[in-house]
Enzyme design. Sequence first.
Site: not given
Length: 391
Positions: A72, A201, A294, A298, A384
Amino acid sequence: MRTDVAIIGAGPAGLLLAHLLAQDGIESIVVEARTKEYVAARIRAGILESASVDLLRSAGLGAGIEAEGDEHRGIYLQWPHERHHLDFVDLVGRSVWVYGQTQVQADLAAASDAAGRAVYYGASDAALHDLDSDRPYVTFTDSSGAAQRIDALAVAGCDGSFGPSRAAMPADRRESWERIYPFSWLGILADVAPSTDELIYAWHPDGFALHSMRSASVSRLYLQVPNGTDVNDWPDDQIWDALATRLGHGQNGWTLNSGPITEKSVLPMRSFVQSPMRYGRLFLAGDAAHTVPPTGAKGLNLAIADVALLAPALGALVHKNDAALAEAYSDTALRRVWRCEHFSWWMTSMLHTSGDPFDAQLQLSQLRWVTASAAGAAGLAENYAGLPIGF
Ligand code: RFL
Ligand code: PHB
């Protein structure tokens, strides 16, 4: 039994450590409380950073990722009526991979079986001894009820948040920090094609929602729920309705596909760090030393990063009796751990609703900045997609 390194825990940290040590000619024995089937079936994390993928590939564990992983470029961040894509590749030159922890665990177990490595599944009463000597040992009861003892040069505590390793360090030689969040996640796995090409998200007044995935035909989704939520109080239809509302079904032509739910559970959210990650010949790695909520994806990546540092440190100790890397291990690992702790706390704080209207305005302001400013977006992307191992 006698070996170089006794490893407690056959999760990703323990099995990857055994694999990397074997590649360096170092023997280990792994002791695991659960059965092999239970460990293989656990559904947990879903995202690998590019540094984790590089490490798994260079360790000869990349075939599954090549065949089934999905690269991604970034993620979507959204709030009601707005969805924004952050392209990590454009922003920081790195991508992430959707490849479930269940698959990582299967690859590691297959490599372990193929090499004939010793893993004692179904072990109870694991206990650590003489850690401040150079001949530590581990005792346990094996699955047949027989008492066992492993004498080693070092012990690796890879036994997660509830194992005995963390507490085997004397209380006056360790420090810990903890944050319990006032919400949990209700997670589902569903036999339905993902309704999105990359993860979403979503901030929503009803609470956070996340649309993730495991494959072209399996979706993984989460809802923010109050602590103490009983999963049985959430019938499947109500879960899909809440997901549709929070993820913006019907907005700008986007629809959420629903399908049969095959697994559902409630996960509490916690940040925790224990320092140092080493005491004498005991080395902690992964969740045994730290946990993160979560939201930043990570947990698994931190476990892999710890082990990537620990394996060469144990290699130098075993082969050359050189303790320099072993002595540096905790400080080096904790730099990255605290960066990921901060990032996970920050993502969690930005996206979960507290009911406080002032907090909500701050969160929306932060989301607008992160999606509209190149500097804001690059900061999120850098964290990220993952900082280099040893950062
Ligand atoms: P693990 O995977 O917990 O493995 C530790 C192993 O040690 C064993 N063990 C013992 N063995 C012998 N004797 C004892 N007394 C023992 N006590 C425990 C355990 O059975 C287990 O096999 O830790 P490791 O290897 O450090 O790996 C870390 C990751 O598993 C963890 O960070 C992530 O999975 C966290 N996490 C998630 N992270 C994400 O980034 N995204 C997620 O969606 C996500 N979902 C999750 C999660 C963790 C969960 N747990 C721990 C409750 C969902 C769950 C349910
Ligand atoms: C998952 O796919 O399980 C997942 C993905 C991203 C997260 C947390 C969990 O931040």
